[in-house]
Design a protein around this motif. Sequence first.
Motif, short mmCIF file in Angstrom:
data_model
loop_
_atom_site.label_atom_id
_atom_site.label_comp_id
_atom_site.label_asym_id
_atom_site.label_seq_id
_atom_site.Cartn_x
_atom_site.Cartn_y
_atom_site.Cartn_z
N PRO A 62 4.47 3.32 11.02
CA PRO A 62 3.54 3.66 12.10
C PRO A 62 2.71 4.90 11.84
CG PRO A 62 5.79 4.20 12.71
CD PRO A 62 5.87 3.44 11.43
N THR A 63 2.97 5.61 10.74
CA THR A 63 2.19 6.82 10.44
C THR A 63 1.06 6.56 9.47
OG1 THR A 63 3.56 7.48 8.55
CG2 THR A 63 4.28 8.18 10.73
N PHE A 64 1.01 5.39 8.82
CA PHE A 64 0.04 5.15 7.75
C PHE A 64 -1.36 5.00 8.32
CE2 PHE A 64 -2.30 2.44 4.76
CZ PHE A 64 -2.23 3.26 3.64
N PHE A 65 -2.32 5.69 7.71
CA PHE A 65 -3.70 5.72 8.20
C PHE A 65 -4.64 5.63 7.02
CE2 PHE A 65 -7.59 7.95 9.43
CZ PHE A 65 -7.88 7.36 10.65
N SER A 66 -5.66 4.75 7.13
CA SER A 66 -6.61 4.60 6.04
C SER A 66 -7.95 4.14 6.58
CB SER A 66 -6.09 3.60 5.00
OG SER A 66 -7.04 3.38 3.98
N GLY A 67 -8.99 4.94 6.38
CA GLY A 67 -10.35 4.53 6.71
C GLY A 67 -10.58 4.18 8.15
N GLY A 68 -9.93 4.87 9.08
CA GLY A 68 -10.12 4.61 10.50
C GLY A 68 -9.23 3.53 11.07
N PHE A 125 0.86 -1.18 0.00
CA PHE A 125 0.00 0.00 0.00
C PHE A 125 0.89 1.22 0.00
CE2 PHE A 125 0.05 -2.09 4.19
CZ PHE A 125 0.90 -1.22 4.87
N ASP A 126 0.31 2.37 -0.24
CA ASP A 126 1.09 3.60 -0.39
C ASP A 126 1.42 4.16 0.99
OD1 ASP A 126 2.36 5.79 -1.36
OD2 ASP A 126 0.54 6.91 -1.83
N ALA A 127 2.45 3.60 1.62
CA ALA A 127 2.90 4.05 2.94
C ALA A 127 4.19 4.83 2.76
CB ALA A 127 3.12 2.85 3.85
N PRO A 128 4.18 6.14 3.03
CA PRO A 128 5.36 6.96 2.75
C PRO A 128 6.59 6.58 3.57
CG PRO A 128 3.71 8.21 3.95
CD PRO A 128 3.05 6.95 3.53
N LEU A 129 6.40 6.09 4.79
CA LEU A 129 7.53 5.73 5.64
C LEU A 129 7.64 4.22 5.81
CD1 LEU A 129 7.42 8.53 8.36
CD2 LEU A 129 8.54 8.51 6.12
N PHE A 130 7.37 3.50 4.74
CA PHE A 130 7.50 2.05 4.70
C PHE A 130 8.95 1.68 5.04
CE2 PHE A 130 8.17 -1.87 2.05
CZ PHE A 130 7.22 -2.69 2.68
N GLY A 131 9.11 0.90 6.11
CA GLY A 131 10.45 0.54 6.56
C GLY A 131 10.91 1.33 7.75
N GLU A 132 10.07 2.20 8.30
CA GLU A 132 10.44 2.95 9.50
C GLU A 132 10.76 1.98 10.65
OE1 GLU A 132 10.86 6.30 12.18
OE2 GLU A 132 11.20 5.87 10.08
N VAL A 133 10.07 0.82 10.67
CA VAL A 133 10.40 -0.25 11.62
C VAL A 133 10.44 -1.57 10.85
CG1 VAL A 133 9.53 0.84 13.72
CG2 VAL A 133 7.95 -0.38 12.25
N MET A 134 11.32 -2.48 11.27
CA MET A 134 11.44 -3.77 10.61
C MET A 134 11.87 -4.84 11.61
SD MET A 134 13.12 -3.23 6.81
CE MET A 134 14.78 -3.05 7.43
N ALA A 135 11.53 -6.08 11.28
CA ALA A 135 12.00 -7.24 12.02
C ALA A 135 12.06 -8.40 11.05
CB ALA A 135 11.07 -7.56 13.20
N ALA A 136 12.92 -9.38 11.34
CA ALA A 136 13.07 -10.49 10.39
C ALA A 136 13.62 -11.72 11.10
CB ALA A 136 14.01 -10.10 9.25
N ASN A 137 13.32 -12.88 10.51
CA ASN A 137 14.02 -14.12 10.84
C ASN A 137 14.32 -14.82 9.52
OD1 ASN A 137 11.61 -15.42 10.06
ND2 ASN A 137 10.89 -15.61 12.18
N ALA A 138 14.68 -16.09 9.56
CA ALA A 138 15.10 -16.78 8.34
C ALA A 138 13.98 -16.90 7.33
CB ALA A 138 15.64 -18.16 8.69
N HIS A 139 12.72 -16.85 7.77
CA HIS A 139 11.60 -17.12 6.86
C HIS A 139 10.64 -15.95 6.70
CE1 HIS A 139 13.01 -21.21 7.23
NE2 HIS A 139 12.85 -21.16 8.53
N MET A 140 10.69 -14.96 7.58
CA MET A 140 9.74 -13.86 7.56
C MET A 140 10.44 -12.51 7.62
SD MET A 140 6.42 -14.79 9.90
CE MET A 140 7.36 -15.41 11.29
N LEU A 141 9.86 -11.54 6.94
CA LEU A 141 10.28 -10.14 7.03
C LEU A 141 9.04 -9.32 7.33
CD1 LEU A 141 12.28 -7.77 6.62
CD2 LEU A 141 11.76 -7.90 4.17
N VAL A 142 9.07 -8.56 8.41
CA VAL A 142 7.94 -7.74 8.84
C VAL A 142 8.35 -6.28 8.74
CG1 VAL A 142 6.23 -7.33 10.63
CG2 VAL A 142 7.28 -9.59 10.41
N VAL A 143 7.57 -5.48 8.00
CA VAL A 143 7.91 -4.10 7.70
C VAL A 143 6.75 -3.20 8.11
CG1 VAL A 143 8.66 -2.49 5.92
CG2 VAL A 143 9.30 -4.90 5.76
N GLY A 144 7.06 -2.08 8.75
CA GLY A 144 6.00 -1.21 9.23
C GLY A 144 6.20 0.25 8.89
#
Length: 397
Positions: A211-217, A190-209
């Motif tokens: 925290p400023t993105f807001f859509s429809g409540g 999705f169109d998140a301007p600060l995509f990657g402001e926070v991240m976490a990972a292991n061998a099989h998963m990558l989680v990217v955040g």
Amino acid sequence: MIGEWGRPLLTLLFAGASLAAGAVHAQQILRPEPPPGHVAGMFGDAMTTWKGELGVLSASTPGLVSIYTRSGGAWHAVQHMPAEPRFSMYRLAMGETWLAIATRDIGATGWPNYVDMYRRTAAGWSFAQRLNSPAPSFNGYVRNLVVSDSSIAISLGEWSANDVMVRSRVYTYTLEGELWGEARELVPPFDAPLFGEVMAANAHMLVVGDPTFFSGGTRFAISTFVRENDEWRFASSLGASIPDGYAFGRAMALCGSRLVVSTTGRTSGASPPVQGYVTVYHGGPESWVADGAPIVTIGGPDPTFGSSLACSESTLAIRSTRTKGAYALSFDGDRQVRQYIVTDPEASSGGFEVAVAGGDLFIGDPHGPWLSGAPQNDGAVYVYPGVGEFILIQGFD
């Protein structure tokens, strides 16, 4: 018995928590130990762990990374990796096989960014490759850095003329034989301007955040990707319906099979005062489900509770910028949560970093000691042994 500099501990609330007291053990203080001819200012500015190993970064120029292991009941330095004379070091991430260190050449125009890769060998960490910035036109630096045996992910921030970050991008590298290949941009779902402001990972998963993105409540702050055929495939988004003034996904960590996410609030101007909290999820990567009630403090709202997180499979550390120390809990057993306060009178008043390894809690104070009302910026790391086994803090031995 509580030691001379000991302080009572504040118990937190967690679903199903037990409030039984734990044993009392002493803490250890790690001080910078630069090799001959080197300095090590701002020791503890960043830390990384892998099982029973700790990496501590000194953010002075030239930078220094020191590796510690535990033996005889204490942590000892076993290796030092100094930067080149005009290079600073400012981020690091450790895995089973690779250690990644983000560096900047402050002697070159534009202060170009690099990621230096070290491979684990029988003799310790050995330099293997320098990765160039995938977006050299960005005037920012590596915001986040995560590493596994076959993949690296970094986020780069771009800043405006008045020092406001206007966008962030995520790039991944894949191990190709003995060397790392070219960077590929990870496309946000999705169109998140600060995509990657926070991240976490292991061998099989990558989680990217973002925290400023807001859509429809709903704040769809967190995206989970899974590793398939040397590619990262988008698996799911995690959001929360929260009021204005809160940032869902301010920090997060992958702790074994759990995803831990913090929600922080505005530090000023909020009425009534807002309370930061931390939520533990299980399930993922296709669908994350909250595991019990959120973790919160008692004794007054703290909007910065959860400003950063660190964990192992068994232990979680939570930082608040309003606390001279950190909070920690063990995922095993009854999940007691306690506050660990740095009681050293020469410690600074804030800016602490947290890490956990082998059930121990580490609190980095890069700006201490605080002498005559001014930070000396030598740095220290405070070690609280056995936090994962509900062991409390006392004063220094």
